[in-house]
Design an enzyme around this catalytic site. Structure first.
Site, PDB file in Angstrom:
ATOM      1  CB  SER A   1      -0.872  -0.014   1.249  1.00  0.00           C
ATOM      2  OG  SER A   1      -1.445   1.250   1.445  1.00  0.00           O
TER       3      SER A   1
ATOM      4  CE1 TYR B   1      -4.062  -2.389   5.124  1.00  0.00           C
ATOM      5  CE2 TYR B   1      -3.398  -0.129   4.678  1.00  0.00           C
ATOM      6  CZ  TYR B   1      -3.862  -1.349   4.228  1.00  0.00           C
ATOM      7  OH  TYR B   1      -4.106  -1.540   2.898  1.00  0.00           O
TER       8      TYR B   1
END
Ligand SMILES: NC(=O)c1ccc[n+]([C@@H]2O[C@H](COP(=O)([O-])OP(=O)(O)OC[C@H]3O[C@@H](n4cnc5c(N)ncnc54)[C@H](OP(=O)(O)O)[C@@H]3O)[C@@H](O)[C@H]2O)c1
Length: 306
Positions: free
Chosen positions: A185, A198
């Site tokens: 990401s 995350y």
């Protein structure tokens, strides 16, 4: 003394030019590949008969499954909800003519890999897309206020990538051919407050992927990590699409043009531009409460479900 100082500044100047030149080459490669598709259509299929996609039941994973099947590969879909997998399998078989196998597995558990290994036995796997991932909090949230799903997050975002790679890479190594796409990401590229676990789990995927590519490049295996920013999927509560927020199909189609670009890519040109722009902003600005509030407002105004 003056001459030494002059030489020092010339050296620093040359170094800065070199760094920018490298960045420009990377960027121009991306622009070139955005407009001209140079990868032969047969390239992905030439990796092997089957592609394995984790988290294939929705969003980006589902888009990879359809696109790889359209490109002539048979696909193994691994995900959590059996009904979704069955429906997608029928649709892929009907629309592309490729064969589909489904494996129901929950990647928050770590005892699923023997079952997956048995199901994959005997398949010539050319492509692995380590896509499955979970985001504990869609809206920015402090670590202590985030749902306590730490072990599940580690299993889903980290263990899955390592274990699936371990299962499949050894067969790729013996065939001296294969492509592994690891979906990280954009928030992995620097520490992203209010998404701490995350962001850190995705940074692991980046580091693991790049180290592995350095180890296996000479063995004919391509390992690439993708670091997209916003893609409209269930994970992002179907964030409204615009120039920056892509649909999963758009993102996947474009990202597959870049498989030969290097060990890391954002997967689409607009996210590469966003990445360069974010790099110019000092971290204290990004980390400020004003920026975080603006980001929260943006998310709230651009989703229909919160
Ligand atoms: N969307 C974005 O903006 C974005 C940006 C950067 C990176 N990413 C990364 O891209 C990947 C895919 O994201 P996405 O937005 O497509 O996610 P998504 O919309 O939430 O879809 C994820 C898929 O994975 C499956 N899944 C989730 N948890 C699972 C588990 N524990 N075990 C098995 N399957 C599971 C889901 O299963 P069900 O079908 O059963 O729900 C679903 O099919 C993730 O790794 C994410 O971190 C996404």
């Amino acid at each position: 003394m003056e001459v030494a100082l002059e030489q020092f500044f010339i050296f620093v100047g040359l170094l800065a030019c070199l760094v920018y030149l490298v960045k420009c080459v990377r960027f121009s490669k991306c622009i070139f590949l955005h407009f001209w598709k140079v990868l032969p259509r047969s390239f992905l299929k030439s990796m092997g008969q089957w592609a394995v996609i984790t988290g294939a039941g929705d969003g980006i994973g589902k888009a990879y499954s359809f696109e790889l099947a359209r490109q002539g590969l048979n696909v193994v879909l691994i995900s959590r909800t059996l009904k979704k997998l069955q429906a997608i399998a029928v649709e892929i078989e009907c629309t592309t003519g490729s064969s589909v196998k489904i494996i129901q597995a929950d990647f928050t558990k770590d005892n699923i890999y023997e079952h997956i290994r048995e199901k994959l036995e005997g398949l010539e796997i050319g492509i692995l897309v380590n896509n499955v991932g979970m985001l504990p909090n869609f809206l920015p949230s402090h670590f202590l206020d985030t749902p306590d799903e730490i072990q599940s997050l580690i299993h889903c975002n980290i263990t899955s990538v390592v274990k699936m790679t371990q299962l499949i890479l050894k067969h790729m190594e013996s065939r001296r051919k294969g492509l592994i796409l690891n979906i990280s990401s954009g928030v992995a590229l620097f520490p992203w407050p209010l998404y701490s676990t995350y962001s850190a789990s995705k940074a692991f995927v980046c580091t693991f992927s790049k180290a592995l590519q350095a180890e296996y490049k000479r063995k004919g295996i391509i390992i690439q990590v993708l670091t997209p920013y916003a893609v409209s999927t269930p994970m992002t509560k179907y964030l409204n699409t615009n120039m920056v927020t892509k649909t999963a199909d758009e993102f996947v189609k474009e990202s597959l043009n870049y498989v030969m670009i290097g060990d890391e890519t954002c997967g689409c040109l607009i996210h590469e531009i966003l990445r360069s722009f974010l790099n110019l902003i000092p971290s204290w600005v990004l980390y400020s409460s004003t920026f975080q509030k603006k980001y929260m407002d943006y998310l709230k105004h651009n989703t229909n479900t919160i």
